[in-house]
Design an enzyme around this catalytic site. Structure first.
Site, PDB file in Angstrom:
ATOM      1  N   HIS A  21     -33.528 -20.910 -46.658  1.00  0.00           N
ATOM      2  CA  HIS A  21     -32.376 -20.526 -47.486  1.00  0.00           C
ATOM      3  C   HIS A  21     -32.405 -19.040 -47.865  1.00  0.00           C
ATOM      4  O   HIS A  21     -32.108 -18.672 -49.004  1.00  0.00           O
ATOM      5  CB  HIS A  21     -32.275 -21.402 -48.755  1.00  0.00           C
ATOM      6  CG  HIS A  21     -31.570 -22.694 -48.491  1.00  0.00           C
ATOM      7  ND1 HIS A  21     -31.815 -23.848 -49.215  1.00  0.00           N
ATOM      8  CD2 HIS A  21     -30.619 -23.025 -47.597  1.00  0.00           C
ATOM      9  CE1 HIS A  21     -31.054 -24.832 -48.767  1.00  0.00           C
ATOM     10  NE2 HIS A  21     -30.318 -24.360 -47.790  1.00  0.00           N
ATOM     11  N   HIS A  23     -24.313 -26.749 -37.779  1.00  0.00           N
ATOM     12  CA  HIS A  23     -24.475 -26.819 -39.243  1.00  0.00           C
ATOM     13  C   HIS A  23     -23.450 -27.786 -39.789  1.00  0.00           C
ATOM     14  O   HIS A  23     -22.282 -27.746 -39.415  1.00  0.00           O
ATOM     15  CB  HIS A  23     -24.244 -25.418 -39.823  1.00  0.00           C
ATOM     16  CG  HIS A  23     -24.408 -25.315 -41.302  1.00  0.00           C
ATOM     17  ND1 HIS A  23     -23.380 -24.950 -42.144  1.00  0.00           N
ATOM     18  CD2 HIS A  23     -25.488 -25.520 -42.095  1.00  0.00           C
ATOM     19  CE1 HIS A  23     -23.815 -24.914 -43.383  1.00  0.00           C
ATOM     20  NE2 HIS A  23     -25.105 -25.259 -43.392  1.00  0.00           N
TER      21      HIS A  23
HETATM   22 MG   LIG Z   1     -29.131 -23.935 -43.797  1.00  0.00          MG
END
Ligand SMILES: [Mg+2]
Length: 386
Positions: A189, A289
């Site tokens: 992240h 994603h």
């Molecule tokens: Mg990610």
């Protein structure tokens, strides 16, 4: 066939669009510009001024027109174009009575391998999550951070040694619990500076992660390429990219071994399939994603069905990651939601279009929830990435 209406729909934390034609066909799409749903919905309504009255089957032309009619780009514009593009592909499939993947050249696989989200506020909780996913038949787990997701209200401080050493010990524990039959998708992240990412990558390589995701902020392709050149774990990145051209610049620098296009932000099915083809030319794998709804999953599965270089599909679990903050029940949100087959895969739908449709009462059942503007601060008062 002509487009009659283009309507943005807010449900829970999602933003959908429904496009209705004069033949009665309704196409469904989703935007990935989460946290900016209001701006994206306004852009969708602006684009409706162009789309109403047009032939919905001229998908590439509409994509080009909306992308190139004026100067500006960015996530809100691309979130709107993506949602519209997915809905137009859904209409095309229903019109030709074929799944979208059949219109894209036909499926190259019947089911898509998935990775399951594992959440927890402690390493013990994450280990329990890995064990549960393994028990359920998953062969890969992701959203798996070695740094833990402390509440954003908690001020942050760690020494360099504690940050890297504790993270390396956590990943070693994940591997012990997972065993060799469950792959670990390590999610950073964007928390690290390039020098930290290199040290962490070297410290965890013996745990054989499938990939290291977003070790540094993805804004600078040269820095991602620098990290990739120094470590021995594949880097996966691209979830924030809003265009094919960003992926080209990343891959030209050797910045990733796996790309993570978000169908709902990179230009819809039209944009994501081009990213997959670009990656294919460099023997780079595709891991779409997919942090959002079953509509996003259904759109991703069209890419999984048709991209020879597809590797793995992100498949969210039933929570938003915070204890007790549950997502809408997929079956109460849509019909046709993809489900895990108990062996680590989901079956690719052969229903017309993308294969899912909003339930009539979904917006009433799950009112819109605006995201609070909140991020974490360091103990010195500065902003940190988490
Ligand atoms: Mg990610």
């Amino acid at each position: 066939m002509r487009i009659e209406s283009v309507i943005p729909i807010f449900i829970d934390r999602y933003l959908f669009v429904e496009i209705t034609t004069d033949t009665g066909i309704v196409g469904l799409g989703e935007s990935g510009a989460w946290a900016f749903q209001e701006g994206t919905a306004a852009t969708i309504e602006r684009f409706a001024e162009y789309l109403v009255g047009k032939d919905p089957l001229k998908i590439e032309h509409h994509w080009q027109y909306l992308y190139r009619w004026t100067h500006f780009r960015g996530s809100v514009v691309m979130g709107a174009i993506s949602a519209i593009d997915i809905a137009l592909w859904d209409i095309a499939g229903k019109h030709f009575e074929a799944p979208v993947h059949a219109l894209l050249g036909g499926s190259v696989r019947d089911r898509a391998r998935v990775y399951y989200h594992v959440f927890g506020e402690t390493t013990d909780e994450l280990c329990e999550g890995i064990a549960a996913a393994r028990e359920d038949g998953y062969t890969a787990v992701g959203h798996l951070t070695p740094f833990l997701d402390a509440p954003r209200e908690d001020a942050y401080f760690e020494t360099h040694a504690r940050k890297i050493d504790d993270a390396a010990k956590a990943v070693a524990r994940y591997r012990d619990v997972a065993g060799p039959d469950v792959d670990l998708c390590i999610e950073i992240h964007r928390r690290l500076a390039p020098f930290e990412a290199v040290q962490l990558g070297l410290a965890i390589q013996d745990s054989t992660p499938l990939f290291l995701e977003d070790p540094v902020l993805p804004d600078n392709f040269d820095e991602m390429a620098y990290v990739a050149s120094k470590i021995n774990i594949p880097i996966a990145t691209g979830e924030r990219f809003t265009s094919l051209w960003e992926f080209q610049m990343l891959l030209a620098r050797g910045g990733a071994q796996l790309v993570r296009p978000d169908v709902c932000i990179v230009g819809g099915i039209t944009g994501a399939r081009k990213v997959a083809a670009l990656a294919e030319a460099s023997h780079i794998g595709v891991v779409p994603h997919n942090p959002l709804s079953p509509v996003s999953t259904a759109a991703c599965l069209q890419i999984a069905a048709t991209a020879p270089n597809f590797v793995l599909q992100e498949f969210p679990n039933d929570s938003w990651g915070t204890a007790g903050d549950m997502r809408p029940d997929p079956d109460k949100l849509v019909s046709g939601s993809a489900t895990h087959d108990g062996e680590g895969f989901v079956t690719i739908s052969n229903e017309p279009g993308i294969g899912v449709a909003l339930r009539a009462d979904a917006a009433e059942r799950y009112p819109y929830r605006k995201r609070e503007i909140l991020t974490r601060l360091h103990v010195d008062g500065s902003v940190v990435d988490q």
